[in-house]
Motif scaffolding. Structure first.
Motif, PDB file in Angstrom:
ATOM      1  N   PRO A 176       0.833  -1.214   0.000  1.00 41.42           N
ATOM      2  CA  PRO A 176       0.000   0.000   0.000  1.00 41.42           C
ATOM      3  C   PRO A 176       0.858   1.250   0.000  1.00 41.42           C
ATOM      4  N   GLY A 177       0.340   2.311  -0.617  1.00 44.97           N
ATOM      5  CA  GLY A 177       1.044   3.588  -0.599  1.00 44.97           C
ATOM      6  C   GLY A 177       0.966   4.226   0.778  1.00 44.97           C
ATOM      7  N   ASP A 178       1.728   5.266   0.971  1.00 50.89           N
ATOM      8  CA  ASP A 178       1.757   5.987   2.240  1.00 50.89           C
ATOM      9  C   ASP A 178       1.280   7.412   1.983  1.00 50.89           C
ATOM     10  N   LEU A 179       0.073   7.725   2.435  1.00 51.62           N
ATOM     11  CA  LEU A 179      -0.512   9.033   2.164  1.00 51.62           C
ATOM     12  C   LEU A 179       0.220  10.161   2.872  1.00 51.62           C
ATOM     13  N   THR A 180       1.009   9.828   3.888  1.00 45.20           N
ATOM     14  CA  THR A 180       1.749  10.872   4.599  1.00 45.20           C
ATOM     15  C   THR A 180       3.027  11.259   3.867  1.00 45.20           C
ATOM     16  N   ARG A 181       3.381  10.483   2.843  1.00 41.30           N
ATOM     17  CA  ARG A 181       4.637  10.754   2.123  1.00 41.30           C
ATOM     18  C   ARG A 181       4.425  10.898   0.621  1.00 41.30           C
ATOM     19  N   GLU A 182       3.253  10.519   0.126  1.00 41.92           N
ATOM     20  CA  GLU A 182       2.977  10.572  -1.305  1.00 41.92           C
ATOM     21  C   GLU A 182       1.711  11.379  -1.550  1.00 41.92           C
ATOM     22  N   PRO A 183       1.638  12.100  -2.651  1.00 42.02           N
ATOM     23  CA  PRO A 183       0.438  12.902  -2.946  1.00 42.02           C
ATOM     24  C   PRO A 183      -0.768  12.012  -3.224  1.00 42.02           C
ATOM     25  N   THR A 184      -1.935  12.522  -2.894  1.00 41.86           N
ATOM     26  CA  THR A 184      -3.179  11.783  -3.129  1.00 41.86           C
ATOM     27  C   THR A 184      -3.551  11.863  -4.598  1.00 41.86           C
ATOM     28  N   THR A 185      -3.757  10.710  -5.213  1.00 38.83           N
ATOM     29  CA  THR A 185      -4.194  10.656  -6.604  1.00 38.83           C
ATOM     30  C   THR A 185      -5.427   9.759  -6.692  1.00 38.83           C
ATOM     31  N   PHE A 186      -6.332  10.102  -7.583  1.00 36.88           N
ATOM     32  CA  PHE A 186      -7.554   9.318  -7.783  1.00 36.88           C
ATOM     33  C   PHE A 186      -7.504   8.648  -9.146  1.00 36.88           C
ATOM     34  N   PRO A 187      -8.069   7.428  -9.261  1.00 35.85           N
ATOM     35  CA  PRO A 187      -8.692   6.635  -8.190  1.00 35.85           C
ATOM     36  C   PRO A 187      -7.642   6.043  -7.250  1.00 35.85           C
ATOM     37  N   MET A 188      -8.079   5.719  -6.036  1.00 38.43           N
ATOM     38  CA  MET A 188      -7.190   5.186  -5.009  1.00 38.43           C
ATOM     39  C   MET A 188      -7.444   3.699  -4.830  1.00 38.43           C
ATOM     40  N   SER A 189      -6.441   3.011  -4.300  1.00 39.61           N
ATOM     41  CA  SER A 189      -6.665   1.623  -3.907  1.00 39.61           C
ATOM     42  C   SER A 189      -7.450   1.614  -2.600  1.00 39.61           C
ATOM     43  N   ARG A 190      -8.011   0.461  -2.266  1.00 43.51           N
ATOM     44  CA  ARG A 190      -8.765   0.380  -1.019  1.00 43.51           C
ATOM     45  C   ARG A 190      -7.865   0.625   0.192  1.00 43.51           C
ATOM     46  N   ALA A 191      -6.636   0.127   0.131  1.00 44.39           N
ATOM     47  CA  ALA A 191      -5.696   0.334   1.239  1.00 44.39           C
ATOM     48  C   ALA A 191      -5.433   1.817   1.457  1.00 44.39           C
ATOM     49  N   GLU A 192      -5.304   2.572   0.379  1.00 40.29           N
ATOM     50  CA  GLU A 192      -5.073   4.014   0.495  1.00 40.29           C
ATOM     51  C   GLU A 192      -6.315   4.721   1.018  1.00 40.29           C
ATOM     52  N   ARG A 193      -7.481   4.280   0.566  1.00 38.37           N
ATOM     53  CA  ARG A 193      -8.727   4.881   1.077  1.00 38.37           C
ATOM     54  C   ARG A 193      -8.864   4.650   2.574  1.00 38.37           C
ATOM     55  N   LEU A 194      -8.533   3.445   3.025  1.00 39.44           N
ATOM     56  CA  LEU A 194      -8.639   3.149   4.448  1.00 39.44           C
ATOM     57  C   LEU A 194      -7.684   4.023   5.259  1.00 39.44           C
ATOM     58  N   GLN A 195      -6.502   4.295   4.724  1.00 44.21           N
ATOM     59  CA  GLN A 195      -5.589   5.217   5.401  1.00 44.21           C
ATOM     60  C   GLN A 195      -6.218   6.590   5.552  1.00 44.21           C
ATOM     61  N   ALA A 196      -6.812   7.071   4.475  1.00 45.77           N
ATOM     62  CA  ALA A 196      -7.420   8.403   4.502  1.00 45.77           C
ATOM     63  C   ALA A 196      -8.602   8.446   5.467  1.00 45.77           C
ATOM     64  N   LEU A 197      -9.412   7.398   5.465  1.00 42.87           N
ATOM     65  CA  LEU A 197     -10.569   7.362   6.365  1.00 42.87           C
ATOM     66  C   LEU A 197     -10.111   7.271   7.816  1.00 42.87           C
ATOM     67  N   ASN A 198      -9.017   6.546   8.052  1.00 41.84           N
ATOM     68  CA  ASN A 198      -8.493   6.426   9.409  1.00 41.84           C
ATOM     69  C   ASN A 198      -8.089   7.790   9.957  1.00 41.84           C
ATOM     70  N   ARG A 199      -7.538   8.644   9.098  1.00 39.07           N
ATOM     71  CA  ARG A 199      -7.111   9.983   9.518  1.00 39.07           C
ATOM     72  C   ARG A 199      -8.243  10.994   9.444  1.00 39.07           C
ATOM     73  N   GLY A 200      -9.380  10.601   8.884  1.00 35.16           N
ATOM     74  CA  GLY A 200     -10.468  11.536   8.636  1.00 35.16           C
ATOM     75  C   GLY A 200     -11.185  11.985   9.899  1.00 35.16           C
ATOM     76  N   ASP A 201     -11.928  13.060   9.768  1.00 32.54           N
ATOM     77  CA  ASP A 201     -12.670  13.629  10.887  1.00 32.54           C
ATOM     78  C   ASP A 201     -13.825  12.712  11.274  1.00 32.54           C
TER      79      ASP A 201
END
Length: 372
Positions: A176-201
């Motif tokens: 899986p990519g690391d959203l804290t070190r790589e820019p967000t690009t769409f579409p995302m993999s599920r692993a990347e989406r879960l990272q973003a949701l984990n950090r989400g409000d």
């Protein structure tokens, strides 16, 4: 850089001093210690750790005190501190299947292997405000270490009633990519989406998850299992040839079971939504799992008709630090921008008034000619 701010250094210093005074409160009252915040405000500390992407209850408690209880400010402080830390390597993926749960409940089956474990929860408390909290006496209710707690969703997997939780054999599962070190690009993999949701409000995800239950999505969810407990973290150390245990952290995991009627290529079955957060955060984990499943709509050939199913909308607006920065920057000086728009509005009003005056004269001329 807002150049206009430079001229107000003294005012800014005074604002900082006043903020510190407000945060201190009555000087005769004892100052709150971060250990008190950590131990007595555990749910709040867990939220700051989850959205700050850093598991450290002490630092999260200190951030909350510095932010005077402002959760988003505390999250920002924690993320800022996180960026200063060196990165020594990676940890092995945590195995939550066998974590000894302080709390483990299922809404899909009453009798489950290992039993229902209510643990510490507000679910059954009376919502009555008390004058004094006191010090409760808690009996020793620890579960024996030998008690096995297999995943509830595995019971459905026996008869293939639920999608597999792992890719088919032979499928290449990329790191899986690391959203804290790589820019967000769409579409995302599920692993990347879960990272973003984990950090989400949490509030944003709660609203989106709620919307899917009200029909703005394609979810008919059941809580397969919610677990809260400590899991062991192992550091991958290539130089010694094996992983090294470095400690245990508390986590909350939710597996949501959702209905899927099938299509021409896939048989009817239950599908999964997944949520995993630091500390005690059941509401966040459940909301995350609801939104995770909603974002998998394209994967199951479902129509995308609601906000919770729109990947770019959800991911681009779920990060509270980014949202806070963009909204709160409006309080900073925008004098030049506003003067430009003020001039534009005045110019447009003059054109508007000139045009209407001309129309009025034309209308008056027509009426006069009609009378003559």
């Amino acid at each position: 850089m807002y150049v206009a701010v430079k001229g107000g250094e003294k005012a800014i210093a005074n604002a900082h001093a006043l903020l510190a005074k407000r945060g201190r409160g009555e000087v005769d009252a004892p100052r709150i210690d971060y250990a008190q915040m950590r131990d007595q405000m555990g749910v709040l500390v867990s939220r700051v750790m989850a959205e700050g992407s850093l598991y450290d209850p002490d630092l999260a408690a200190k951030a909350l005190l510095q932010a005077q209880g402002d959760v988003l400010e505390a999250v920002t402080l924690l993320r800022s501190y996180r960026t200063t830390l060196p990165r020594f390597g990676l940890t092995v993926a945590v195995d939550t299947a066998g974590l000894p749960s302080e709390r483990r409940v299922s809404a899909t089956f009453k009798d489950i292997p290992g039993g229902q474990q209510l643990g510490a929860t507000f679910d059954y408390t009376h919502r009555l405000l008390t004058d004094e909290l006191g010090t409760p006496e808690v009996p020793n209710l620890e579960m024996p270490p030998s008690a096995a707690m297999p995943r509830v969703t595995d019971l459905l997997g026996v008869d293939a009633l639920i999608e597999a939780d792992k890719p088919a054999e032979g499928w290449n599962d990329p790191d899986p990519g690391d959203l804290t070190r790589e820019p967000t690009t769409f579409p995302m993999s599920r692993a990347e989406r879960l990272q973003a949701l984990n950090r989400g409000d949490e509030g944003f995800l709660l609203s989106l998850g709620y919307s899917t239950q009200r029909g703005f999505g394609n979810n008919h969810p059941f809580v397969g299992e919610v677990r809260v407990g400590e899991v062991e973290i192992e550091f991958d150390a290539p130089e010694i040839g094996h992983a090294v245990p470095i400690g245990r952290i508390e986590m909350t995991e939710c597996q949501m079971v959702n209905q899927f009627v099938g299509n021409t290529e896939q048989a009817p079955q239950f599908t999964r939504g997944y949520g995993l957060v630091f500390g005690r955060g059941e509401r966040k984990a459940m909301s995350m799992s609801l939104v995770d499943r909603a974002l998998r709509s394209e994967e199951f050939g479902e129509r995308i008709v609601s906000p919770a199913q729109d990947e770019e909308f959800v991911i681009a607006h779920s990060d509270n630090v980014q949202a806070t920065g963009f909204v709160e920057h409006l309080k900073l000086p925008h004098y030049v921008d506003f003067q430009a728009e003020l001039g534009l509005i005045r110019s447009l009003r003059r054109e508007f008034e000139t045009r209407h005056a001309a129309d009025a004269r034309m209308s008056a001329g027509k009426d006069q000619n009609g009378e003559n």
